[in-house]
Design a protein around this motif. Structure first.
Motif, PDB file in Angstrom:
ATOM      1  N   ASP A 117      19.221  23.430  -8.488  1.00 52.34           N
ATOM      2  CA  ASP A 117      18.201  22.338  -9.219  1.00 52.34           C
ATOM      3  C   ASP A 117      19.096  21.343  -9.713  1.00 52.34           C
ATOM      4  N   THR A 118      20.201  20.820  -9.561  1.00 50.29           N
ATOM      5  CA  THR A 118      21.310  19.800 -10.025  1.00 50.29           C
ATOM      6  C   THR A 118      21.625  19.051  -8.703  1.00 50.29           C
ATOM      7  N   TRP A 119      21.115  19.462  -7.516  1.00 51.95           N
ATOM      8  CA  TRP A 119      21.522  18.719  -6.612  1.00 51.95           C
ATOM      9  C   TRP A 119      21.078  17.360  -6.274  1.00 51.95           C
ATOM     10  N   GLY A 150      26.940  18.662  -9.926  1.00 47.35           N
ATOM     11  CA  GLY A 150      26.459  19.847 -10.771  1.00 47.35           C
ATOM     12  C   GLY A 150      26.993  21.167 -10.561  1.00 47.35           C
ATOM     13  N   GLU A 163      21.324  15.143  -8.717  1.00 43.55           N
ATOM     14  CA  GLU A 163      22.199  14.194  -9.622  1.00 43.55           C
ATOM     15  C   GLU A 163      22.853  13.122  -8.943  1.00 43.55           C
ATOM     16  N   ASP A 169      24.253  25.101  -8.541  1.00 42.42           N
ATOM     17  CA  ASP A 169      23.110  25.193  -8.744  1.00 42.42           C
ATOM     18  C   ASP A 169      21.981  24.423  -8.118  1.00 42.42           C
TER      19      ASP A 169
END
Length: 241
Positions: free
Chosen positions: A196-198, A191, A200, A194
């Motif tokens: 917040d996407t780690w 991602g 995924e 960011d």
């Protein structure tokens, strides 16, 4: 020890190699030892069995600790002629994918395992498992093997405690570099930068090592050597602190 849980490449990072068991094929490659099976005993992880389904590499926890010798001419523990044996007692510092590309044919051929002082490639090609050492070359096949380890862009985000960077490979992967208390690590996050996407799917640890110090800062050049990465000739290195 992992029993029924699947083994991932991130599990291999940091595991210490304690034993190598090789099951050799009757028909040998002219450029690298050809195996039907390879078992690596890894401290804290247990035995992991590597083999090839034909093209590419598969690996799994080997709860029985036994290999199938039906296709092999002999099974040897810690063979002196196998490149992996020279790294006994060392932790695996990094794990990276090796891709095979030839026109419309493309697949993940295997893994490159990095150790202090060198690395070894485990490749599944033409039904044989090849173990290729640091100085070995596979002739014409070599041009079709690719590793996404060259950096197109690096952004320095913190200079000390920890030293950290955001980086993008020439293949488009985003990598996060971190170094603190003498420990360096490289992680991949599909991602991007960011946080917040780690979480995924596809995120994971690619490299980890400890240099024996308690330092909180390191030069980028030194970090890349330890991580087994390099800058592209036209790479962009920016200070984003």
């Amino acid at each position: 020890m992992i029993d029924e849980e699947p083994v991932t490449t991130a599990d291999l990072v940091g595991a210490r190699l304690t034993r190598v068991t090789a099951a050799r094929r009757h028909r040998q490659s002219a450029t690298a030892p050809g195996l039907s099976h390879l078992r690596l005993d890894l401290e804290g992880l247990g035995p992991v069995l590597f083999r090839t389904p034909g093209s590419g590499l598969s690996f799994q926890a080997d709860a029985t600790g036994a290999t199938d010798e039906s296709a092999a001419s002999g099974t040897t523990a810690d063979p002196t002629d196998l490149p992996l044996t020279r790294f006994l007692g060392q932790p695996i510092r990094s794990v990276g994918a090796v891709e095979y590309r030839d026109g419309r044919t493309a697949f993940t051929a295997g893994l490159a395992l990095g150790f202090e002082g060198g690395r070894v490639r485990l490749l599944g090609l033409d039904g044989a498992l090849l173990v290729v050492g640091p100085e070995e070359h596979l002739g014409g096949v070599e041009a079709r093997l690719h590793e996404d380890t060259t950096l197109a862009r690096v952004v320095w985000t913190c200079s000390s405690s920890p030293s950290q960077w955001s980086a993008w490979t020439t293949g488009g992967r985003y990598l996060y570099f971190r170094y603190r208390h003498g420990e360096g690590s490289v992680e991949h996050f599909p991602g991007g930068p960011d946080p917040d996407t780690w979480d995924e799917e596809g995120s994971g640890l690619l490299a980890r090592w400890h240099d024996g110090s308690r330092r909180g800062e390191i030069d980028l050049a030194d970090f890349l050597v330890l991580a087994g990465l390099r800058l592209a000739p036209n790479s962009e290195v920016l200070d984003g602190r």
